[in-house]
Design a protein around this motif. Structure first.
Motif, PDB file in Angstrom:
ATOM      1  N   GLN A  39      32.929  43.039  46.659  1.00  0.00           N
ATOM      2  CA  GLN A  39      34.260  42.701  47.155  1.00  0.00           C
ATOM      3  C   GLN A  39      35.258  43.624  46.481  1.00  0.00           C
ATOM      4  O   GLN A  39      35.075  43.987  45.321  1.00  0.00           O
ATOM      5  N   ALA A  40      36.331  43.943  47.211  1.00  0.00           N
ATOM      6  CA  ALA A  40      37.334  44.829  46.620  1.00  0.00           C
ATOM      7  C   ALA A  40      38.706  44.173  46.621  1.00  0.00           C
ATOM      8  O   ALA A  40      39.056  43.442  47.563  1.00  0.00           O
ATOM      9  N   PHE A  41      39.464  44.395  45.550  1.00  0.00           N
ATOM     10  CA  PHE A  41      40.802  43.825  45.419  1.00  0.00           C
ATOM     11  C   PHE A  41      41.773  44.923  44.980  1.00  0.00           C
ATOM     12  O   PHE A  41      41.422  45.775  44.166  1.00  0.00           O
ATOM     13  N   SER A  42      42.999  44.851  45.522  1.00  0.00           N
ATOM     14  CA  SER A  42      43.957  45.936  45.209  1.00  0.00           C
ATOM     15  C   SER A  42      44.737  45.664  43.920  1.00  0.00           C
ATOM     16  O   SER A  42      45.442  46.537  43.435  1.00  0.00           O
ATOM     17  N   SER A  43      44.590  44.419  43.372  1.00  0.00           N
ATOM     18  CA  SER A  43      45.310  44.158  42.130  1.00  0.00           C
ATOM     19  C   SER A  43      44.613  43.060  41.349  1.00  0.00           C
ATOM     20  O   SER A  43      43.817  42.284  41.909  1.00  0.00           O
ATOM     21  N   ALA A  44      44.906  42.987  40.046  1.00  0.00           N
ATOM     22  CA  ALA A  44      44.322  41.944  39.200  1.00  0.00           C
ATOM     23  C   ALA A  44      44.773  40.579  39.699  1.00  0.00           C
ATOM     24  O   ALA A  44      43.986  39.613  39.746  1.00  0.00           O
ATOM     25  N   GLU A  45      46.017  40.481  40.101  1.00  0.00           N
ATOM     26  CA  GLU A  45      46.565  39.218  40.594  1.00  0.00           C
ATOM     27  C   GLU A  45      45.801  38.753  41.823  1.00  0.00           C
ATOM     28  O   GLU A  45      45.451  37.570  41.962  1.00  0.00           O
ATOM     29  N   ALA A  46      45.520  39.709  42.741  1.00  0.00           N
ATOM     30  CA  ALA A  46      44.809  39.375  43.980  1.00  0.00           C
ATOM     31  C   ALA A  46      43.419  38.818  43.648  1.00  0.00           C
ATOM     32  O   ALA A  46      42.955  37.857  44.272  1.00  0.00           O
ATOM     33  N   PHE A  47      42.781  39.444  42.656  1.00  0.00           N
ATOM     34  CA  PHE A  47      41.447  38.975  42.255  1.00  0.00           C
ATOM     35  C   PHE A  47      41.525  37.570  41.683  1.00  0.00           C
ATOM     36  O   PHE A  47      40.748  36.683  42.057  1.00  0.00           O
ATOM     37  N   LEU A  48      42.476  37.345  40.766  1.00  0.00           N
ATOM     38  CA  LEU A  48      42.588  36.056  40.103  1.00  0.00           C
ATOM     39  C   LEU A  48      42.868  34.932  41.086  1.00  0.00           C
ATOM     40  O   LEU A  48      42.403  33.807  40.912  1.00  0.00           O
ATOM     41  N   SER A  49      43.657  35.259  42.132  1.00  0.00           N
ATOM     42  CA  SER A  49      44.013  34.183  43.071  1.00  0.00           C
ATOM     43  C   SER A  49      42.990  34.052  44.201  1.00  0.00           C
ATOM     44  O   SER A  49      43.187  33.291  45.141  1.00  0.00           O
ATOM     45  N   SER A  50      41.883  34.823  44.093  1.00  0.00           N
ATOM     46  CA  SER A  50      40.870  34.736  45.161  1.00  0.00           C
ATOM     47  C   SER A  50      39.817  33.676  44.801  1.00  0.00           C
ATOM     48  O   SER A  50      39.858  33.086  43.722  1.00  0.00           O
ATOM     49  N   ASP A  51      38.882  33.472  45.745  1.00  0.00           N
ATOM     50  CA  ASP A  51      37.808  32.500  45.486  1.00  0.00           C
ATOM     51  C   ASP A  51      36.614  33.124  44.794  1.00  0.00           C
ATOM     52  O   ASP A  51      35.597  32.463  44.588  1.00  0.00           O
ATOM     53  N   TYR A  52      36.698  34.381  44.485  1.00  0.00           N
ATOM     54  CA  TYR A  52      35.504  35.098  44.033  1.00  0.00           C
ATOM     55  C   TYR A  52      35.362  35.180  42.518  1.00  0.00           C
ATOM     56  O   TYR A  52      34.384  35.710  42.018  1.00  0.00           O
ATOM     57  N   VAL A  53      36.357  34.659  41.819  1.00  0.00           N
ATOM     58  CA  VAL A  53      36.315  34.817  40.360  1.00  0.00           C
ATOM     59  C   VAL A  53      35.039  34.219  39.756  1.00  0.00           C
ATOM     60  O   VAL A  53      34.342  34.864  38.971  1.00  0.00           O
ATOM     61  N   ASP A  54      34.748  32.988  40.177  1.00  0.00           N
ATOM     62  CA  ASP A  54      33.580  32.334  39.580  1.00  0.00           C
ATOM     63  C   ASP A  54      32.279  32.965  40.023  1.00  0.00           C
ATOM     64  O   ASP A  54      31.278  32.917  39.291  1.00  0.00           O
ATOM     65  N   HIS A  55      32.243  33.510  41.234  1.00  0.00           N
ATOM     66  CA  HIS A  55      30.992  34.062  41.748  1.00  0.00           C
ATOM     67  C   HIS A  55      30.718  35.482  41.279  1.00  0.00           C
ATOM     68  O   HIS A  55      29.610  35.983  41.435  1.00  0.00           O
ATOM     69  N   ALA A  64      44.727  51.404  34.643  1.00  0.00           N
ATOM     70  CA  ALA A  64      46.180  51.476  34.907  1.00  0.00           C
ATOM     71  C   ALA A  64      46.461  50.996  36.320  1.00  0.00           C
ATOM     72  O   ALA A  64      45.983  51.574  37.294  1.00  0.00           O
ATOM     73  N   MET A  65      47.209  49.922  36.397  1.00  0.00           N
ATOM     74  CA  MET A  65      47.608  49.419  37.721  1.00  0.00           C
ATOM     75  C   MET A  65      49.039  48.904  37.615  1.00  0.00           C
ATOM     76  O   MET A  65      49.434  48.425  36.547  1.00  0.00           O
ATOM     77  N   PRO A  66      49.797  49.000  38.705  1.00  0.00           N
ATOM     78  CA  PRO A  66      51.127  48.383  38.650  1.00  0.00           C
ATOM     79  C   PRO A  66      50.947  46.882  38.519  1.00  0.00           C
ATOM     80  O   PRO A  66      49.963  46.330  38.962  1.00  0.00           O
ATOM     81  N   GLY A  67      51.848  46.217  37.886  1.00  0.00           N
ATOM     82  CA  GLY A  67      51.664  44.784  37.670  1.00  0.00           C
ATOM     83  C   GLY A  67      50.688  44.582  36.510  1.00  0.00           C
ATOM     84  O   GLY A  67      50.714  45.340  35.536  1.00  0.00           O
ATOM     85  N   MET A  68      49.773  43.603  36.625  1.00  0.00           N
ATOM     86  CA  MET A  68      48.828  43.330  35.537  1.00  0.00           C
ATOM     87  C   MET A  68      47.831  44.477  35.430  1.00  0.00           C
ATOM     88  O   MET A  68      47.196  44.854  36.407  1.00  0.00           O
ATOM     89  N   SER A  69      47.679  44.988  34.216  1.00  0.00           N
ATOM     90  CA  SER A  69      46.760  46.111  34.031  1.00  0.00           C
ATOM     91  C   SER A  69      45.347  45.601  33.824  1.00  0.00           C
ATOM     92  O   SER A  69      45.117  44.390  33.679  1.00  0.00           O
ATOM     93  N   GLY A  70      44.382  46.527  33.783  1.00  0.00           N
ATOM     94  CA  GLY A  70      42.984  46.156  33.561  1.00  0.00           C
ATOM     95  C   GLY A  70      42.803  45.412  32.241  1.00  0.00           C
ATOM     96  O   GLY A  70      42.282  44.290  32.221  1.00  0.00           O
ATOM     97  N   PRO A  71      43.251  46.012  31.116  1.00  0.00           N
ATOM     98  CA  PRO A  71      43.109  45.322  29.824  1.00  0.00           C
ATOM     99  C   PRO A  71      43.786  43.942  29.834  1.00  0.00           C
ATOM    100  O   PRO A  71      43.296  43.003  29.204  1.00  0.00           O
ATOM    101  N   GLU A  72      44.912  43.831  30.550  1.00  0.00           N
ATOM    102  CA  GLU A  72      45.585  42.530  30.608  1.00  0.00           C
ATOM    103  C   GLU A  72      44.718  41.516  31.342  1.00  0.00           C
ATOM    104  O   GLU A  72      44.644  40.346  30.953  1.00  0.00           O
ATOM    105  N   LEU A  73      44.044  41.968  32.382  1.00  0.00           N
ATOM    106  CA  LEU A  73      43.148  41.069  33.110  1.00  0.00           C
ATOM    107  C   LEU A  73      41.990  40.656  32.198  1.00  0.00           C
ATOM    108  O   LEU A  73      41.580  39.490  32.180  1.00  0.00           O
TER     109      LEU A  73
END
Lengths: 130, 500
Positions: A39-55, A64-73
């Motif tokens: 699965q692909a996500f354009s941002s850390a926020e998008a990933f966190l709010s998706s259903d795929y986190v647990d799976h 480096a990403m606008p908004g939440m960065s990789g290390p922040e995630l």
């Protein structure tokens, strides 16, 4: 075992989080050729709010990403006690940052452009950890 | 008849006298008597000698003796005492009276008052001397030439400087003190100016007394009489060697700085460059690996493989674009002047810096004025300036962690037919003391960078008839760097020149 569960075991889910469109386009296809589902996500926020986190069995994460960065995630997932192996990918080659990320628990940090052997090795290491 | 002759002799405007062959005076006219206050009896024989100045008499007697010996006329200047005791200069003209056989039978003479003329000559001599003294006093190198452009006089300083004697510089001799490479050129220019009656301004090298050649600026102006004719040329030589060397050094330094700025900018950009190219390369690698696997599958996934090949081509084109943009930015070609849209330039530079800005968590915004008039300039240089300002802003916000790293690029029209571009950051700003140092070529607060950018940027903008300045932000932390340059008039806005 259900079909999904079966698939989940045989085709572990690798989630790709990167703001670069061509990465989101190309990497999941390669992962599927490897035998993973992706699965692909354009941002850390998008990933966190998706259903795929647990799976998600392994996270391929841009630094480096606008908004939440990789290390922040990475920190956020640790805070949520979500033990998720992370393979960082980045175009900015900095050994010091790589060291830091590995010290904080990342499985690997690959510098773009990386070849498929390096990617495969990192994925194996990540899933072995699990 | 004798009476008529006497009348004539007494009326003549001069002191008339006659003498015998041996030189003894036997007649003086009335004017002679009126002038000297002596009677004819007092003047007779040698009595006349008493009215002559003792300093001048010996010469006069000498001349007289020579004349008698040679039977030739003589002219002598001598002072004669007036009845009131005043001495005045006279020209004594003595002529032999000859008989039919050519024998001298007597002498006659005419003494003409030349006192006024003598005074005028003396005044002129004094005036000339005063002039020369004045010329010598002036703390500059002066020279005087006649109406034909031939050197007449040079001040003592000038002669001392070039270690010449006045004789050596007379006429066109001064040319020899010039640098061999310049002699013909300056001679030509000088003769042309003299011919046209125009003042001359020329820079040339001249040899100093120790043999060293230094740069001089020489200005020579004509001096005219009331009728407008040139009677003299006055010249002033000014040593501009220091200035010239500084100018040359500055120009060299500017070129070096410009190269240095390019190199420094490339160094600063190297991360950005690597990034820009790494992304498409990474895509290519990934897609190619996928392609091979898809083709190796059983059955081969040709559709998928075609898609990966398409993506590969697209990524390769991306990389090519980046290279082309970077090449254009750092091309070493001669400056080209063309209409430039600053909005496009700003967008292009921000695109190049996109990943670097992002990596540094810079929130970059552009508020670009719609229909911004174009300017006339060197697009590459202007982009370099914008690049420099953006990199500085980035650097300024490096240590900021308590607030958003806001970066704002604006363009606007400025009154006076100008266009302004501003880069505003939210960094730590600068205090007033640092303001004037900012543009100093090597002042830098950066750890790794060379602070050459602002000095060269300012130089570029000034070459575009514009100004570059910095000011602390009115509201909030940080600073704004702006430059403004004249816009192209409306008729030139719609040019078909392709601007990237």
């Amino acid at each position: 075992m259900s079909v999904e569960a079966d698939r989940a075991v045989k085709q572990p889910l690798v989630s790709v989080v990167d703001d670069d469109e061509s990465v989101r386009e190309s990497l999941p296809d390669l992962l599927r050729e490897f035998g993973y589902s992706a699965q692909a996500f354009s941002s850390a926020e998008a990933f966190l709010s998706s259903d795929y986190v647990d799976h998600t069995r392994c996270l391929i994460l841009d630094i480096a990403m606008p908004g939440m960065s990789g290390p922040e995630l990475q920190r956020e997932l640790a805070r949520r006690r979500q033990a998720l192996p992370i393979v960082f990918i980045t175009a900015h080659k900095d050994e010091a940052i790589r060291r830091q990320l590995l010290d904080h628990g990342a499985v690997e940090c690959l510098f773009k452009p990386f070849n498929e052997a390096a990617l495969l090795a990192a994925l194996h290491a990540a899933l072995r950890v699990n | 008849m004798k009476n008529e002759l006497s009348q004539v002799v007494d009326t003549l405007d001069g002191l008339v006298w006659t003498a015998r062959a041996d030189g003894r005076v036997d007649f003086v006219n009335r004017r002679w008597c009126e002038y000297t206050g002596l009677g004819i009896d007092d003047a007779r024989d040698q009595g006349w000698q008493s009215v002559f100045h003792s300093d001048d008499l010996p010469a006069l007697l000498n001349d007289g003796a020579s004349s008698r010996a040679s039977s030739q006329a003589h002219d002598t200047e001598a002072r004669m005492r007036r009845f009131d005791g005043e001495y005045r200069w006279f020209l004594i003209r003595a002529l032999p009276l000859k008989d039919a056989s050519g024998e001298v039978v007597g002498w006659c003479g005419l003494n003409i008052d030349i006192e006024d003329r003598k005074r005028a000559e003396e005044a002129l001599r004094i005036s000339e001397r005063e002039l020369r003294e004045l010329i010598d006093r002036v703390p500059g190198l002066l020279a005087v030439a006649d109406s034909q452009g031939r050197h007449e006089y040079a001040s003592k300083r000038t002669l001392a400087y070039t270690h010449n004697s006045l004789e050596q510089v007379r006429g066109l001799g001064f040319i020899n003190s010039l640098h061999p490479d310049e002699q013909d050129r300056v001679r030509q220019i000088w003769l042309n100016c003299v011919a046209r009656g125009e003042a001359m301004d020329v820079e040339h090298r001249m040899r100093r007394f120790d043999g060293v050649y230094r740069w001089f600026h020489t200005r020579v102006e004509p001096f005219r009489d009331e009728a407008g004719n040139i009677i003299r040329w006055y010249g002033l030589l000014t040593d501009i060697d220091e200035q010239r060397r500084v100018e040359d050094a500055l120009r060299q330094r500017e070129q070096q700085l410009s190269s240095a700025m390019q190199i420094a900018t490339v160094a600063q950009l190297s991360a950005s460059i690597a990034h820009e190219i790494s992304q498409p390369l990474s895509g290519i690698l990934t897609n190619a690996s996928t392609c091979l696997r898809m083709l190796a599958a059983d059955p081969p996934n040709v559709e998928g493989a075609i898609e990966t090949a398409r993506r590969t081509i697209r990524d390769a084109n991306r990389a090519t674009d980046v290279i082309a943009r970077l090449r254009a930015l750092f091309a070493r070609k001669e400056g080209a002047t063309e209409p430039v849209d600053l909005n496009e330039a700003a967008r292009a530079v921000m695109a190049i810096l996109h990943s670097q800005l992002q990596r540094n968590r810079i929130v970059a915004r552009a508020e670009l004025c719609e229909n911004l008039p174009r300017v006339l300039g060197d697009r590459v240089q202007l982009e370099q300036v914008i690049l420099n300002l953006l990199l500085n802003a980035l650097e300024a916000m490096n240590d900021v962690d308590d607030r958003p790293k806001q970066l704002l690029v604006t363009t606007e029209r400025e009154e006076g037919d100008r266009v302004r571009l501003t880069v505003q950051d939210a960094g730590s700003g600068f205090d007033d003391g640092a303001l004037h140092k900012l543009f100093d070529a090597f002042y830098t607060t950066k750890n790794g960078g060379m602070g050459v950018g602002l000095a060269v940027s300012r130089s570029i903008i000034e070459n575009h008839y514009g100004q570059l300045w910095a000011a602390p932000n009115q509201q909030g932390p940080g600073a704004s760097f702006s430059f403004s340059i004249p816009r192209l008039p409306d008729t030139n806005q719609t040019s078909t020149t392709h601007v990237r």
